[in-house]
Write a protein that holds these residues in place. Structure first.
Motif, short mmCIF file in Angstrom:
data_model
loop_
_atom_site.label_atom_id
_atom_site.label_comp_id
_atom_site.label_asym_id
_atom_site.label_seq_id
_atom_site.Cartn_x
_atom_site.Cartn_y
_atom_site.Cartn_z
N MET A 128 -8.32 3.45 8.14
CA MET A 128 -7.37 4.32 7.46
C MET A 128 -7.19 3.87 6.02
N THR A 129 -7.44 4.81 5.09
CA THR A 129 -7.36 4.47 3.67
C THR A 129 -6.22 5.16 2.96
N ALA A 130 -5.54 6.09 3.63
CA ALA A 130 -4.46 6.82 2.99
C ALA A 130 -3.34 5.87 2.57
N LEU A 131 -2.93 5.95 1.31
CA LEU A 131 -1.87 5.13 0.71
C LEU A 131 -2.19 3.64 0.71
N LEU A 132 -3.45 3.31 0.97
CA LEU A 132 -3.81 1.89 1.02
C LEU A 132 -3.64 1.23 -0.33
N ASP A 133 -3.88 1.98 -1.41
CA ASP A 133 -3.81 1.43 -2.76
C ASP A 133 -2.44 1.60 -3.41
N ALA A 134 -1.48 2.13 -2.66
CA ALA A 134 -0.15 2.34 -3.24
C ALA A 134 0.54 1.01 -3.50
N THR A 135 1.24 0.91 -4.63
CA THR A 135 1.98 -0.30 -4.97
C THR A 135 3.31 -0.33 -4.23
N ASP A 136 3.95 -1.50 -4.24
CA ASP A 136 5.25 -1.61 -3.60
C ASP A 136 6.27 -0.66 -4.23
N LEU A 146 8.56 6.51 -2.64
CA LEU A 146 8.32 7.46 -1.56
C LEU A 146 9.43 7.38 -0.52
N ALA A 147 9.85 6.15 -0.18
CA ALA A 147 10.92 5.99 0.81
C ALA A 147 12.22 6.63 0.31
N GLY A 148 12.50 6.45 -0.99
CA GLY A 148 13.70 7.06 -1.56
C GLY A 148 13.62 8.58 -1.57
N LEU A 149 12.42 9.10 -1.85
CA LEU A 149 12.23 10.55 -1.85
C LEU A 149 12.42 11.13 -0.46
#
Length: 490
Positions: A1-9, A15-18
Protein backbone atom coordinates in the motif's frame (compact mmCIF):
# COMPACT_ATOMS: atom_id res chain seq x y z
CA UNK A 1 0.00 0.00 0.00
CA UNK A 2 1.47 3.30 -1.15
CA UNK A 3 -1.43 5.68 -0.58
CA UNK A 4 -0.37 8.56 1.73
CA UNK A 5 2.94 6.79 2.31
CA UNK A 6 4.88 9.96 1.53
CA UNK A 7 2.66 12.27 3.59
CA UNK A 8 4.45 14.28 6.28
CA UNK A 9 3.38 14.39 9.91
CA UNK A 10 2.07 17.94 9.33
CA UNK A 11 -0.03 16.83 6.36
CA UNK A 12 -1.47 13.93 8.33
CA UNK A 13 -2.27 16.27 11.21
CA UNK A 14 -4.00 18.64 8.78
CA UNK A 15 -5.98 15.73 7.36
CA UNK A 16 -7.03 14.64 10.85
CA UNK A 17 -8.17 18.19 11.62
CA UNK A 18 -10.08 18.38 8.35
CA UNK A 19 -11.86 15.10 9.01
CA UNK A 20 -12.84 16.21 12.51
CA UNK A 21 -14.09 19.57 11.20
CA UNK A 22 -16.25 17.79 8.65
CA UNK A 23 -17.64 15.54 11.37
CA UNK A 24 -18.61 18.56 13.43
CA UNK A 25 -20.07 20.32 10.36
CA UNK A 26 -22.17 17.29 9.51
CA UNK A 27 -23.44 17.01 13.08
CA UNK A 28 -24.29 20.73 13.07
CA UNK A 29 -26.11 20.37 9.75
CA UNK A 30 -28.14 17.45 11.13
CA UNK A 31 -29.05 19.54 14.17
CA UNK A 32 -30.15 22.47 11.99
CA UNK A 33 -32.28 20.17 9.83
CA UNK A 34 -33.91 18.82 13.00
CA UNK A 35 -34.60 22.40 14.09
CA UNK A 36 -36.18 23.13 10.70
CA UNK A 37 -38.33 20.01 11.04
CA UNK A 38 -39.49 21.26 14.42
CA UNK A 39 -40.56 24.60 12.92
CA UNK A 40 -42.34 22.91 10.03
CA UNK A 41 -44.18 20.63 12.46
CA UNK A 42 -45.26 23.70 14.46
CA UNK A 43 -46.51 25.32 11.24
CA UNK A 44 -48.59 22.22 10.52
CA UNK A 45 -50.05 22.24 14.02
CA UNK A 46 -50.93 25.93 13.68
CA UNK A 47 -52.78 25.24 10.41
CA UNK A 48 -54.78 22.42 12.05
CA UNK A 49 -55.53 24.60 15.09
CA UNK A 50 -56.88 27.37 12.87
CA UNK A 51 -59.01 24.88 10.93
CA UNK A 52 -60.47 23.39 14.14
CA UNK A 53 -61.52 26.84 15.34
CA UNK A 54 -63.74 27.18 12.30
CA UNK A 55 -64.82 23.53 12.27
CA UNK A 56 -63.77 23.21 8.62
CA UNK A 57 -65.14 20.10 6.85
CA UNK A 58 -61.86 19.59 4.99
CA UNK A 59 -60.12 18.77 8.31
CA UNK A 60 -57.49 21.42 7.78
CA UNK A 61 -56.45 20.50 4.25
CA UNK A 62 -56.97 24.00 2.85
CA UNK A 63 -55.41 25.58 5.93
CA UNK A 64 -52.29 23.44 5.51
CA UNK A 65 -52.14 24.33 1.81
CA UNK A 66 -52.45 28.02 2.66
CA UNK A 67 -49.66 27.89 5.24
CA UNK A 68 -47.46 25.80 2.93
CA UNK A 69 -47.97 28.29 0.12
CA UNK A 70 -47.00 31.17 2.42
CA UNK A 71 -43.78 29.42 3.50
CA UNK A 72 -42.98 28.30 -0.05
CA UNK A 73 -43.42 31.75 -1.52
CA UNK A 74 -40.96 33.36 0.87
CA UNK A 75 -38.50 30.50 0.31
CA UNK A 76 -39.00 30.63 -3.49
CA UNK A 77 -39.95 26.96 -3.45
CA UNK A 78 -42.92 24.87 -4.56
CA UNK A 79 -45.75 24.75 -2.00
CA UNK A 80 -46.15 21.05 -2.82
CA UNK A 81 -42.56 20.54 -1.70
CA UNK A 82 -43.13 22.50 1.50
CA UNK A 83 -46.33 20.60 2.27
CA UNK A 84 -44.48 17.30 1.85
CA UNK A 85 -41.76 18.58 4.16
CA UNK A 86 -44.36 19.65 6.71
CA UNK A 87 -45.95 16.20 6.62
CA UNK A 88 -42.59 14.45 6.93
CA UNK A 89 -41.52 16.75 9.77
CA UNK A 90 -44.77 16.19 11.64
CA UNK A 91 -44.37 12.44 11.30
CA UNK A 92 -40.80 12.57 12.62
CA UNK A 93 -41.42 14.98 15.51
CA UNK A 94 -44.76 13.56 16.70
CA UNK A 95 -44.33 9.84 16.07
CA UNK A 96 -40.59 9.35 16.56
CA UNK A 97 -39.51 11.93 19.17
CA UNK A 98 -36.46 9.91 20.26
CA UNK A 99 -35.22 9.74 16.66
CA UNK A 100 -35.77 13.49 16.21
CA UNK A 101 -33.90 14.15 19.48
CA UNK A 102 -30.95 12.01 18.34
CA UNK A 103 -30.78 13.97 15.10
CA UNK A 104 -31.03 17.26 16.98
CA UNK A 105 -28.03 16.21 19.08
CA UNK A 106 -26.09 15.43 15.91
CA UNK A 107 -25.77 11.72 16.73
CA UNK A 108 -27.54 10.63 13.54
CA UNK A 109 -28.22 12.38 10.23
CA UNK A 110 -31.47 13.34 8.53
CA UNK A 111 -30.93 10.41 6.15
CA UNK A 112 -30.79 8.00 9.11
CA UNK A 113 -34.01 9.50 10.50
CA UNK A 114 -35.77 9.11 7.15
CA UNK A 115 -34.79 5.43 6.95
CA UNK A 116 -36.09 4.75 10.47
CA UNK A 117 -39.36 6.61 9.90
CA UNK A 118 -40.03 5.03 6.50
CA UNK A 119 -39.64 1.50 7.81
CA UNK A 120 -41.58 2.01 11.07
CA UNK A 121 -44.29 4.52 10.19
CA UNK A 122 -47.08 1.93 10.32
CA UNK A 123 -46.30 0.66 13.82
CA UNK A 124 -48.46 1.37 16.85
CA UNK A 125 -47.37 3.97 19.41
CA UNK A 126 -45.95 1.43 21.84
CA UNK A 127 -44.23 -0.56 19.12
CA UNK A 128 -42.69 2.60 17.62
CA UNK A 129 -40.99 3.40 20.94
CA UNK A 130 -39.47 -0.08 21.19
CA UNK A 131 -38.55 -0.08 17.50
CA UNK A 132 -36.83 3.31 17.73
CA UNK A 133 -34.92 2.24 20.85
CA UNK A 134 -33.35 -0.57 18.81
CA UNK A 135 -32.70 1.45 15.66
CA UNK A 136 -31.14 4.64 17.05
CA UNK A 137 -28.01 2.89 18.43
CA UNK A 138 -27.63 1.06 15.11
CA UNK A 139 -27.96 4.35 13.22
CA UNK A 140 -25.09 5.79 15.24
CA UNK A 141 -22.73 3.16 13.80
CA UNK A 142 -24.15 2.25 10.37
CA UNK A 143 -24.60 4.18 7.14
CA UNK A 144 -28.18 4.91 5.99
CA UNK A 145 -27.75 2.40 3.16
CA UNK A 146 -26.77 -0.39 5.57
CA UNK A 147 -29.40 0.67 8.08
CA UNK A 148 -32.29 0.34 5.62
CA UNK A 149 -32.49 -3.50 5.42
CA UNK A 150 -31.95 -3.72 9.20
CA UNK A 151 -34.80 -1.27 9.81
CA UNK A 152 -37.15 -3.21 7.55
CA UNK A 153 -36.20 -6.51 9.21
CA UNK A 154 -36.72 -5.18 12.74
CA UNK A 155 -39.94 -3.35 11.83
CA UNK A 156 -41.35 -6.55 10.40
CA UNK A 157 -41.11 -8.14 13.85
CA UNK A 158 -43.45 -5.49 15.28
CA UNK A 159 -45.97 -5.48 12.43
CA UNK A 160 -49.48 -6.42 13.62
CA UNK A 161 -50.43 -7.86 10.20
CA UNK A 162 -48.61 -10.11 7.78
CA UNK A 163 -46.76 -8.88 4.72
CA UNK A 164 -49.33 -10.68 2.56
CA UNK A 165 -52.26 -8.60 3.80
CA UNK A 166 -50.19 -5.40 3.67
CA UNK A 167 -49.12 -6.15 0.10
CA UNK A 168 -52.73 -6.46 -1.01
CA UNK A 169 -53.33 -2.94 0.26
CA UNK A 170 -50.03 -1.59 -1.10
CA UNK A 171 -50.94 -2.78 -4.59
CA UNK A 172 -53.60 -0.07 -4.65
CA UNK A 173 -50.83 2.54 -4.75
CA UNK A 174 -49.20 1.24 -7.94
CA UNK A 175 -48.51 4.01 -10.44
CA UNK A 176 -46.25 5.30 -13.21
CA UNK A 177 -44.66 8.76 -13.33
CA UNK A 178 -42.00 10.77 -15.16
CA UNK A 179 -39.07 12.89 -13.96
CA UNK A 180 -37.17 15.30 -16.19
CA UNK A 181 -33.45 14.94 -16.79
CA UNK A 182 -30.82 16.95 -18.62
CA UNK A 183 -29.96 17.19 -22.34
CA UNK A 184 -33.44 16.34 -23.57
CA UNK A 185 -33.73 13.17 -21.48
CA UNK A 186 -36.29 11.98 -18.93
CA UNK A 187 -36.90 8.96 -16.70
CA UNK A 188 -39.99 6.74 -16.59
CA UNK A 189 -40.66 5.20 -13.17
CA UNK A 190 -43.15 2.58 -12.07
CA UNK A 191 -44.25 1.60 -8.56
CA UNK A 192 -45.73 -1.89 -8.77
CA UNK A 193 -45.46 -5.33 -7.14
CA UNK A 194 -41.79 -6.26 -6.84
CA UNK A 195 -42.22 -9.62 -8.57
CA UNK A 196 -43.70 -7.95 -11.64
CA UNK A 197 -41.12 -5.16 -11.79
CA UNK A 198 -38.20 -7.55 -11.46
CA UNK A 199 -39.82 -9.83 -14.00
CA UNK A 200 -40.22 -6.98 -16.49
CA UNK A 201 -36.62 -5.97 -16.03
CA UNK A 202 -35.42 -9.55 -16.41
CA UNK A 203 -37.35 -10.05 -19.66
CA UNK A 204 -36.01 -6.77 -21.06
CA UNK A 205 -32.51 -7.85 -20.05
CA UNK A 206 -32.84 -11.26 -21.70
CA UNK A 207 -34.14 -9.67 -24.90
CA UNK A 208 -31.36 -7.06 -24.87
CA UNK A 209 -28.64 -9.66 -24.32
CA UNK A 210 -30.13 -11.82 -27.08
CA UNK A 211 -30.05 -8.91 -29.55
CA UNK A 212 -26.53 -8.01 -28.48
CA UNK A 213 -25.30 -11.58 -28.92
CA UNK A 214 -26.96 -11.83 -32.34
CA UNK A 215 -25.31 -8.59 -33.44
CA UNK A 216 -21.89 -9.82 -32.33
CA UNK A 217 -22.32 -13.14 -34.15
CA UNK A 218 -23.52 -11.40 -37.31
CA UNK A 219 -20.54 -9.06 -37.18
CA UNK A 220 -18.07 -11.92 -36.80
CA UNK A 221 -19.65 -13.86 -39.68
CA UNK A 222 -19.60 -10.78 -41.93
CA UNK A 223 -15.92 -10.17 -41.26
CA UNK A 224 -15.09 -13.85 -41.78
CA UNK A 225 -16.70 -13.97 -45.23
CA UNK A 226 -15.77 -10.42 -46.25
CA UNK A 227 -19.34 -9.11 -46.37
CA UNK A 228 -20.43 -5.58 -45.56
CA UNK A 229 -22.11 -5.26 -42.19
CA UNK A 230 -23.90 -2.33 -40.60
CA UNK A 231 -22.67 -2.78 -37.05
CA UNK A 232 -25.07 -2.26 -34.16
CA UNK A 233 -22.83 -0.95 -31.39
CA UNK A 234 -25.57 -0.25 -28.83
CA UNK A 235 -24.86 -1.33 -25.26
CA UNK A 236 -27.20 -3.65 -23.37
CA UNK A 237 -28.53 -0.65 -21.42
CA UNK A 238 -29.32 1.20 -24.64
CA UNK A 239 -31.04 -1.82 -26.18
CA UNK A 240 -33.04 -2.38 -23.00
CA UNK A 241 -34.28 1.24 -23.06
CA UNK A 242 -35.12 1.02 -26.78
CA UNK A 243 -37.03 -2.22 -26.26
CA UNK A 244 -39.10 -0.69 -23.46
CA UNK A 245 -39.99 2.34 -25.62
CA UNK A 246 -40.87 0.06 -28.53
CA UNK A 247 -43.09 -2.18 -26.41
CA UNK A 248 -44.95 0.70 -24.73
CA UNK A 249 -45.40 2.89 -27.81
CA UNK A 250 -46.28 0.23 -30.37
CA UNK A 251 -47.40 -2.83 -28.44
CA UNK A 252 -51.06 -3.72 -27.87
CA UNK A 253 -52.22 -4.40 -24.27
CA UNK A 254 -53.84 -7.71 -25.15
CA UNK A 255 -54.69 -8.64 -21.55
CA UNK A 256 -56.52 -5.36 -20.93
CA UNK A 257 -58.00 -4.46 -24.31
CA UNK A 258 -61.73 -4.43 -25.08
CA UNK A 259 -63.44 -6.77 -27.51
CA UNK A 260 -63.23 -4.16 -30.28
CA UNK A 261 -59.54 -3.40 -29.51
CA UNK A 262 -60.10 0.24 -28.53
CA UNK A 263 -56.87 0.47 -26.52
CA UNK A 264 -54.80 -0.68 -29.49
CA UNK A 265 -55.96 2.42 -31.37
CA UNK A 266 -54.63 4.87 -28.76
CA UNK A 267 -51.49 6.77 -29.78
CA UNK A 268 -49.04 8.72 -27.61
CA UNK A 269 -49.33 12.52 -27.58
CA UNK A 270 -46.85 15.15 -26.43
CA UNK A 271 -46.65 18.94 -26.73
CA UNK A 272 -43.52 20.46 -28.30
CA UNK A 273 -42.61 24.10 -28.96
CA UNK A 274 -40.13 24.76 -31.77
CA UNK A 275 -38.66 28.16 -32.73
CA UNK A 276 -39.35 28.36 -36.46
CA UNK A 277 -35.65 28.93 -37.27
CA UNK A 278 -34.85 25.51 -35.79
CA UNK A 279 -36.78 23.87 -38.61
CA UNK A 280 -34.25 25.22 -41.11
CA UNK A 281 -31.04 25.65 -39.09
CA UNK A 282 -29.44 22.90 -37.04
CA UNK A 283 -28.19 23.72 -33.56
CA UNK A 284 -25.02 21.80 -34.50
CA UNK A 285 -24.26 24.10 -37.43
CA UNK A 286 -21.71 26.85 -36.80
CA UNK A 287 -23.03 30.35 -37.49
CA UNK A 288 -21.67 33.84 -37.17
CA UNK A 289 -24.69 34.91 -35.15
CA UNK A 290 -26.63 36.28 -38.14
CA UNK A 291 -29.27 34.16 -39.86
CA UNK A 292 -29.99 35.15 -43.46
CA UNK A 293 -33.58 34.71 -44.54
CA UNK A 294 -35.24 35.30 -47.86
CA UNK A 295 -38.87 34.76 -46.92
CA UNK A 296 -41.61 37.14 -48.06
CA UNK A 297 -43.36 36.89 -44.69
CA UNK A 298 -44.13 39.99 -42.64
CA UNK A 299 -41.39 41.48 -40.46
CA UNK A 300 -43.31 42.56 -37.38
CA UNK A 301 -43.14 39.31 -35.45
CA UNK A 302 -41.18 36.16 -34.85
CA UNK A 303 -42.96 32.86 -34.60
CA UNK A 304 -42.75 29.40 -33.17
CA UNK A 305 -44.98 26.38 -33.20
CA UNK A 306 -46.76 24.56 -30.43
CA UNK A 307 -47.50 21.04 -31.58
CA UNK A 308 -49.55 18.19 -30.25
CA UNK A 309 -47.36 15.53 -31.79
CA UNK A 310 -48.62 11.99 -31.94
CA UNK A 311 -47.29 8.83 -33.45
CA UNK A 312 -49.49 8.99 -36.55
CA UNK A 313 -48.20 10.55 -39.76
CA UNK A 314 -50.34 13.55 -40.61
CA UNK A 315 -50.40 16.82 -42.47
CA UNK A 316 -47.40 19.08 -42.01
CA UNK A 317 -47.74 22.84 -41.67
CA UNK A 318 -45.76 25.19 -43.88
CA UNK A 319 -43.84 27.61 -41.65
CA UNK A 320 -41.90 30.70 -42.69
CA UNK A 321 -39.39 32.86 -40.88
CA UNK A 322 -39.55 36.67 -40.64
CA UNK A 323 -37.77 38.48 -43.51
CA UNK A 324 -35.03 40.05 -41.42
CA UNK A 325 -31.52 39.39 -40.23
CA UNK A 326 -31.90 38.01 -36.76
CA UNK A 327 -29.79 37.02 -33.82
CA UNK A 328 -31.30 34.22 -31.72
CA UNK A 329 -31.82 34.99 -28.10
CA UNK A 330 -30.49 38.03 -26.25
CA UNK A 331 -27.83 39.98 -28.12
CA UNK A 332 -26.42 41.96 -25.18
CA UNK A 333 -22.94 40.60 -25.89
CA UNK A 334 -22.13 42.29 -29.18
CA UNK A 335 -20.32 40.05 -31.61
CA UNK A 336 -21.02 36.85 -29.65
CA UNK A 337 -22.70 34.11 -31.67
CA UNK A 338 -25.45 32.41 -29.67
CA UNK A 339 -27.08 29.14 -30.62
CA UNK A 340 -30.79 29.18 -31.45
CA UNK A 341 -33.10 28.32 -28.56
CA UNK A 342 -33.74 24.55 -28.57
CA UNK A 343 -37.14 22.99 -29.02
CA UNK A 344 -38.93 22.28 -25.73
CA UNK A 345 -41.24 19.57 -24.44
CA UNK A 346 -44.16 20.95 -22.38
CA UNK A 347 -42.34 24.30 -22.30
CA UNK A 348 -39.81 22.86 -19.83
CA UNK A 349 -37.61 20.09 -21.22
CA UNK A 350 -35.15 21.01 -24.03
CA UNK A 351 -35.04 18.40 -26.79
CA UNK A 352 -32.65 17.96 -29.69
CA UNK A 353 -33.34 19.53 -33.08
CA UNK A 354 -33.35 16.20 -34.95
CA UNK A 355 -36.18 14.90 -32.78
CA UNK A 356 -38.07 18.21 -33.06
CA UNK A 357 -37.84 18.17 -36.87
CA UNK A 358 -39.00 14.57 -37.01
CA UNK A 359 -42.01 15.42 -34.84
CA UNK A 360 -42.78 18.53 -36.88
CA UNK A 361 -42.77 16.53 -40.09
CA UNK A 362 -45.10 13.85 -38.74
CA UNK A 363 -47.44 15.83 -36.48
CA UNK A 364 -51.16 15.78 -37.27
CA UNK A 365 -51.49 19.47 -36.45
CA UNK A 366 -49.59 22.47 -35.10
CA UNK A 367 -50.45 25.72 -33.37
CA UNK A 368 -48.53 28.66 -34.81
CA UNK A 369 -47.73 31.19 -32.06
CA UNK A 370 -46.77 34.62 -33.41
CA UNK A 371 -44.53 36.50 -30.97
CA UNK A 372 -43.41 40.08 -30.50
CA UNK A 373 -40.05 40.61 -32.26
CA UNK A 374 -38.48 42.41 -29.28
CA UNK A 375 -40.13 41.04 -26.13
CA UNK A 376 -40.92 37.53 -27.35
CA UNK A 377 -44.42 37.74 -25.85
CA UNK A 378 -47.24 35.76 -27.48
CA UNK A 379 -49.32 37.99 -29.81
CA UNK A 380 -51.72 35.59 -31.48
CA UNK A 381 -52.22 31.93 -32.23
CA UNK A 382 -53.63 30.22 -35.29
CA UNK A 383 -53.90 26.63 -36.32
CA UNK A 384 -54.09 24.68 -39.51
CA UNK A 385 -57.00 22.77 -38.01
CA UNK A 386 -58.73 25.40 -35.80
CA UNK A 387 -59.99 24.71 -32.30
CA UNK A 388 -61.00 27.09 -29.48
CA UNK A 389 -58.81 30.13 -30.15
CA UNK A 390 -58.73 31.62 -26.67
CA UNK A 391 -57.88 28.37 -24.94
CA UNK A 392 -54.97 27.75 -27.28
CA UNK A 393 -53.74 31.33 -26.92
CA UNK A 394 -53.72 31.21 -23.11
CA UNK A 395 -52.01 27.84 -22.94
CA UNK A 396 -49.36 29.08 -25.35
CA UNK A 397 -48.91 32.25 -23.29
CA UNK A 398 -48.87 30.68 -19.84
CA UNK A 399 -47.05 27.39 -20.62
CA UNK A 400 -47.47 26.33 -16.97
CA UNK A 401 -49.59 26.96 -13.87
CA UNK A 402 -49.37 30.64 -12.93
CA UNK A 403 -49.03 30.22 -9.16
CA UNK A 404 -45.53 31.21 -7.95
CA UNK A 405 -43.17 28.25 -8.00
CA UNK A 406 -45.53 25.80 -9.73
CA UNK A 407 -44.42 24.00 -12.88
CA UNK A 408 -47.50 21.93 -13.82
CA UNK A 409 -47.95 22.29 -17.62
CA UNK A 410 -50.79 24.54 -18.79
CA UNK A 411 -52.32 21.69 -20.78
CA UNK A 412 -52.92 19.87 -17.46
CA UNK A 413 -54.31 22.99 -15.76
CA UNK A 414 -57.67 24.78 -15.55
CA UNK A 415 -58.39 28.15 -17.13
CA UNK A 416 -59.43 30.34 -14.21
CA UNK A 417 -61.22 33.72 -14.24
CA UNK A 418 -58.98 36.05 -12.23
CA UNK A 419 -62.08 38.12 -11.44
CA UNK A 420 -65.00 35.73 -11.15
CA UNK A 421 -67.46 35.79 -14.03
CA UNK A 422 -70.25 36.00 -11.45
CA UNK A 423 -68.94 39.42 -10.37
CA UNK A 424 -68.48 40.77 -13.89
CA UNK A 425 -65.14 39.28 -14.86
CA UNK A 426 -64.80 38.83 -18.61
CA UNK A 427 -63.87 35.67 -20.47
CA UNK A 428 -60.81 37.11 -22.17
CA UNK A 429 -57.05 36.81 -22.16
CA UNK A 430 -56.90 39.78 -19.75
CA UNK A 431 -58.95 37.95 -17.13
CA UNK A 432 -58.01 34.31 -17.62
CA UNK A 433 -54.91 32.39 -16.52
CA UNK A 434 -53.85 28.77 -16.24
CA UNK A 435 -54.00 27.33 -12.73
CA UNK A 436 -53.45 23.68 -11.86
CA UNK A 437 -56.32 22.13 -9.94
CA UNK A 438 -54.43 22.43 -6.63
CA UNK A 439 -53.85 26.19 -6.96
CA UNK A 440 -57.26 26.77 -8.54
CA UNK A 441 -58.79 25.38 -5.35
CA UNK A 442 -56.29 27.35 -3.23
CA UNK A 443 -57.37 30.61 -4.89
CA UNK A 444 -61.08 30.04 -4.26
CA UNK A 445 -61.01 28.50 -0.77
CA UNK A 446 -58.19 30.30 1.06
CA UNK A 447 -57.18 33.92 1.78
CA UNK A 448 -54.74 33.93 -1.17
CA UNK A 449 -55.79 36.69 -3.60
CA UNK A 450 -54.73 37.41 -7.17
CA UNK A 451 -55.09 40.30 -9.60
CA UNK A 452 -54.14 40.36 -13.27
CA UNK A 453 -52.24 43.27 -14.81
CA UNK A 454 -51.15 44.01 -18.35
CA UNK A 455 -49.66 41.30 -20.55
CA UNK A 456 -50.91 38.51 -18.30
CA UNK A 457 -48.86 39.49 -15.22
CA UNK A 458 -50.42 38.08 -12.03
CA UNK A 459 -49.96 39.76 -8.64
CA UNK A 460 -50.59 37.31 -5.79
CA UNK A 461 -51.17 38.48 -2.22
CA UNK A 462 -50.57 35.93 0.55
CA UNK A 463 -52.60 35.64 3.76
CA UNK A 464 -49.90 37.58 5.66
CA UNK A 465 -49.92 40.43 3.13
CA UNK A 466 -46.80 39.57 1.11
CA UNK A 467 -47.03 40.06 -2.65
CA UNK A 468 -45.54 37.86 -5.34
CA UNK A 469 -45.48 38.64 -9.04
CA UNK A 470 -45.77 35.86 -11.62
CA UNK A 471 -44.98 36.83 -15.20
CA UNK A 472 -45.83 34.64 -18.20
CA UNK A 473 -42.67 32.67 -19.02
CA UNK A 474 -40.60 33.79 -21.97
CA UNK A 475 -41.72 32.13 -25.17
CA UNK A 476 -39.41 29.62 -26.80
CA UNK A 477 -38.84 31.86 -29.81
CA UNK A 478 -36.41 34.32 -31.41
CA UNK A 479 -36.31 38.09 -30.87
CA UNK A 480 -34.78 40.79 -33.02
CA UNK A 481 -32.75 43.95 -32.37
CA UNK A 482 -31.47 46.67 -34.63
CA UNK A 483 -27.87 46.72 -35.80
CA UNK A 484 -27.25 49.76 -33.59
CA UNK A 485 -28.40 47.90 -30.50
CA UNK A 486 -26.19 44.92 -31.32
CA UNK A 487 -23.07 47.09 -31.40
CA UNK A 488 -24.01 49.34 -28.49
CA UNK A 489 -21.69 49.25 -25.45
CA UNK A 490 -22.84 47.55 -22.24
Amino acid sequence: MTALLDATDTQMANLAGLVESLRVAEATLSSMQAARDGLLAIAGRLAIEIARQGDHPDRGDHSIRTVAAEIAAVQRASDRTVERRMAAATELVDLFPSVWAAQGEGRISAAHSRVIVDAGSHLSDADRLAYAAILVPLAETESPNRLRPLARRIAERFMPTSITSRHRKARLARRVWVTTGEDGMAALHTHAPAALVHGMFDRLSQMAHSIRAHNLRAGRDARRYGREFDADDRTVDEIRADLLADLVLTGSPVAHDSADALLAEIRAHITVTIPVTNLTTSDDEDTDGDIDTDSDDHTDSGSHTVGDAGTDTGDSVSLRRPATRSRPGNSAHAGTALRPSPAELDGVVPIDTDTARHLAGNATGWDRVFTHPLTGGALTVDRYRPSTHLRRHLRARDTRCRFPGCGIPARKSDLDHTQAASTGGGTSDTNLASLCRRHHVLKHHTPWHVEQGRHGVLVWTSPTGRTYIDTPPAQNTVTFTSAAAETAPF
